[in-house]
Design an enzyme around this catalytic site. Structure first.
Site, mmCIF file in Angstrom:
data_model
loop_
_atom_site.group_PDB
_atom_site.id
_atom_site.type_symbol
_atom_site.label_atom_id
_atom_site.label_comp_id
_atom_site.label_asym_id
_atom_site.label_seq_id
_atom_site.Cartn_x
_atom_site.Cartn_y
_atom_site.Cartn_z
ATOM 1 N N HIS A 117 20.774 131.466 -48.566
ATOM 2 C CA HIS A 117 22.229 131.028 -48.229
ATOM 3 C C HIS A 117 23.381 131.824 -48.376
ATOM 4 O O HIS A 117 23.724 132.205 -49.304
ATOM 5 C CB HIS A 117 22.230 129.701 -49.280
ATOM 6 C CG HIS A 117 23.245 128.857 -48.861
ATOM 7 N ND1 HIS A 117 23.483 127.680 -49.482
ATOM 8 C CD2 HIS A 117 24.448 128.626 -47.825
ATOM 9 C CE1 HIS A 117 24.381 126.833 -48.984
ATOM 10 N NE2 HIS A 117 24.885 127.590 -47.895
ATOM 11 N N TYR A 161 25.130 122.180 -52.399
ATOM 12 C CA TYR A 161 25.887 121.205 -51.721
ATOM 13 C C TYR A 161 25.986 120.154 -53.032
ATOM 14 O O TYR A 161 24.958 119.474 -53.240
ATOM 15 C CB TYR A 161 25.248 120.551 -50.327
ATOM 16 C CG TYR A 161 25.210 121.378 -49.369
ATOM 17 C CD1 TYR A 161 26.254 122.767 -49.311
ATOM 18 C CD2 TYR A 161 24.263 121.422 -48.516
ATOM 19 C CE1 TYR A 161 25.994 123.479 -48.368
ATOM 20 C CE2 TYR A 161 24.079 122.388 -47.327
ATOM 21 C CZ TYR A 161 25.088 123.400 -47.153
ATOM 22 O OH TYR A 161 24.826 124.056 -46.197
HETATM 23 P P1 NAD Z 1 30.729 119.815 -39.340
HETATM 24 O O1 NAD Z 1 31.581 120.675 -38.291
HETATM 25 O O2 NAD Z 1 29.433 119.312 -38.987
HETATM 26 O O3 NAD Z 1 31.844 118.699 -39.801
HETATM 27 C C1 NAD Z 1 31.535 117.857 -40.792
HETATM 28 C C2 NAD Z 1 32.607 116.819 -41.141
HETATM 29 O O4 NAD Z 1 32.876 115.999 -39.826
HETATM 30 C C3 NAD Z 1 32.430 115.849 -42.130
HETATM 31 O O5 NAD Z 1 33.778 115.490 -42.644
HETATM 32 C C4 NAD Z 1 31.796 114.671 -41.359
HETATM 33 O O6 NAD Z 1 31.963 113.615 -42.135
HETATM 34 C C5 NAD Z 1 32.556 114.643 -40.220
HETATM 35 N N1 NAD Z 1 32.191 114.066 -39.137
HETATM 36 C C6 NAD Z 1 30.653 114.159 -38.590
HETATM 37 N N2 NAD Z 1 30.573 113.342 -37.400
HETATM 38 C C7 NAD Z 1 31.727 113.081 -37.071
HETATM 39 C C8 NAD Z 1 32.327 112.244 -36.053
HETATM 40 N N3 NAD Z 1 31.560 112.015 -34.957
HETATM 41 N N4 NAD Z 1 33.549 111.785 -36.014
HETATM 42 C C9 NAD Z 1 34.526 112.291 -36.876
HETATM 43 N N5 NAD Z 1 34.354 112.942 -38.057
HETATM 44 C C10 NAD Z 1 32.860 113.426 -38.085
HETATM 45 O O7 NAD Z 1 30.736 120.909 -40.838
HETATM 46 P P2 NAD Z 1 29.524 121.050 -41.716
HETATM 47 O O8 NAD Z 1 29.111 119.519 -42.486
HETATM 48 O O9 NAD Z 1 30.065 121.922 -42.814
HETATM 49 O O10 NAD Z 1 28.328 121.309 -41.143
HETATM 50 C C11 NAD Z 1 26.984 120.515 -40.646
HETATM 51 C C12 NAD Z 1 26.060 121.020 -41.578
HETATM 52 O O11 NAD Z 1 25.359 122.324 -41.390
HETATM 53 C C13 NAD Z 1 26.125 121.105 -43.065
HETATM 54 O O12 NAD Z 1 26.103 119.671 -43.612
HETATM 55 C C14 NAD Z 1 25.129 121.869 -43.702
HETATM 56 O O13 NAD Z 1 23.946 121.153 -43.610
HETATM 57 C C15 NAD Z 1 24.939 122.915 -42.629
HETATM 58 N N6 NAD Z 1 26.102 124.272 -42.850
HETATM 59 C C16 NAD Z 1 25.256 125.309 -43.306
HETATM 60 C C17 NAD Z 1 25.954 126.476 -43.648
HETATM 61 C C18 NAD Z 1 25.259 127.563 -44.403
HETATM 62 O O14 NAD Z 1 24.260 127.582 -44.622
HETATM 63 N N7 NAD Z 1 26.143 128.499 -44.847
HETATM 64 C C19 NAD Z 1 27.291 126.289 -43.319
HETATM 65 C C20 NAD Z 1 27.938 125.357 -42.757
HETATM 66 C C21 NAD Z 1 27.188 124.371 -42.415
#
Ligand code: NAD
Length: 316
Positions: A121, A56
């Site tokens: 990952h 990230y």
């Molecule tokens: P998400 O669906 O959580 O969306 C994140 C987006 O939504 C960001 O732009 C954030 O700023 C915004 N957001 C958060 N809360 C909000 C709200 N209440 N209102 C409006 N916008 C809001 O997607 P993500 O960040 O990709 O996934 C969450 C976490 O999961 C990642 O940060 C990561 O830690 C993990 N993740 C891991 C993998 C993997 O291991 N392959 C893949 C995806 C995500």
């Protein structure tokens, strides 16, 4: 904040988890002070689980999360940290040598002696047989050496989990992290839950907002969804907004409703987003979900329900 057990690990994670990929500036720039304040407010609000990866922001997320956790000034056992290995800015490498070196570098950036969970990952981009025969055994050694307490695997296609879990010794994979498969537009993870529970594996469901699809401001440029899926989600967000409701709150609550999922890992980049997601969880507990709004959104998203996108090099 409700705590839920994570498989057989003995850990109890807050039902809302702090996804730190935005702290690597992948959803726009985040000032360090805002990142530190967001982690502090999250912790004070009962969020005890923080997830990052060296991938990230090309290690930025790990460094920023490390500073923010240190700034909390609380005992190490009061928060749970997960990071990952095998995916880097430079590409994928799940070799034993690389993942063994990678955790040392992650621990330095995080300013920690150990992580609670170390996850391979996005394993669909590697050889799943290498994950089974080389990577997981290497992670076992790291577990024995005290670098990580538990081991996990992450990725998009759901068939990677059965492939690996059916082939590794029981108990060697403690956790799976699935993303974009338990939100209003795609709930396909549900079918896998009985299998995962039967294996005693902890279940982390990430991206409840479908990586920005289920937000008023919409997804980032790099989002891999089809134009059809993007426009359906935008229409659902607009419908909610017109009625004074918020699509992201509804989406968080939808994911939180399933108690077989230990934690709903949402990406957070500001104090405001901590407040919004914590409030969504609290209001769900006190008043339940807005069934009328959910039915409307589900109807709009029905034509694209469970539509996903290709990921990785496996045939599926
Ligand atoms: P998400 O669906 O959580 O969306 C994140 C987006 O939504 C960001 O732009 C954030 O700023 C915004 N957001 C958060 N809360 C909000 C709200 N209440 N209102 C409006 N916008 C809001 O997607 P993500 O960040 O990709 O996934 C969450 C976490 O999961 C990642 O940060 C990561 O830690 C993990 N993740 C891991 C993998 C993997 O291991 N392959 C893949 C995806 C995500």
């Amino acid at each position: 904040m409700e705590l839920r057990p994570l498989g057989n690990t003995g850990l109890h994670l807050s039902c809302v988890g702090f996804g730190a990929s935005p702290l690597g500036n992948v959803f726009g720039d985040v000032p360090l002070e805002e990142a530190i304040a967001s982690v502090r407010l999250a912790f004070q609000s009962g969020i005890n689980f923080f997830d990052t990866s060296p991938y990230y922001g090309g290690t930025v997320s790990e460094k920023v999360l490390g500073k923010a956790l240190k700034a909390l000034g609380v005992p190490r056992n009061e928060y749970i940290v997960s990071t990952k290995c095998g995916r880097y800015k430079e590409g994928f490498d799940f070799s034993a040598e690389t993942v063994t070196r990678s955790i040392e570098e992650s621990l330095q950036r995080l300013q920690l002696d150990y992580v609670d969970i170390l996850q391979c990952h996005d394993i669909e981009f590697g050889s799943l047989d290498q994950i089974v025969n080389e990577t997981i055994p290497a992670l076992q050694k790291l577990k024995e050496a005290g670098k990580t307490r538990f081991i996990g695997i992450t990725g998009l296609p759901l068939n990677i989990y059965t492939y690996v879990l059916d082939r590794v010794p029981p108990g060697s994979v403690d956790v799976i992290l699935s993303y974009c498969h338990y939100s209003i537009n795609d709930s396909t993870l549900e079918d896998l839950l009985p299998y995962l529970k039967s294996k005693g594996v902890g279940i982390i469901s990430a991206s409840p907002l479908a990586m920005g699809l289920l937000t008023e401001s919409g997804p980032p440029q790099w989002h891999p969804a089809s134009p059809e899926l993007k426009s359906a989600c935008q229409a659902a967000a607009a419908c909610c907004k017109k009625k004074g409701k918020n699509i992201s709150k509804l989406a968080m609550q939808y994911s939180l409703l399933n108690k077989d999922i230990t934690t709903v890992l949402v990406g957070i980049k500001s104090v405001e987003q901590v407040e919004q997601n914590v409030t969504a969880a609290r209001e769900l507990e006190s008043s339940g979900i807005d069934q009328e709004a959910l039915a409307e959104v589900e109807a709009i998203l029905n034509p694209v329900k469970n539509q996903t996108w290709p990921s990785g090099i496996q045939k599926s």
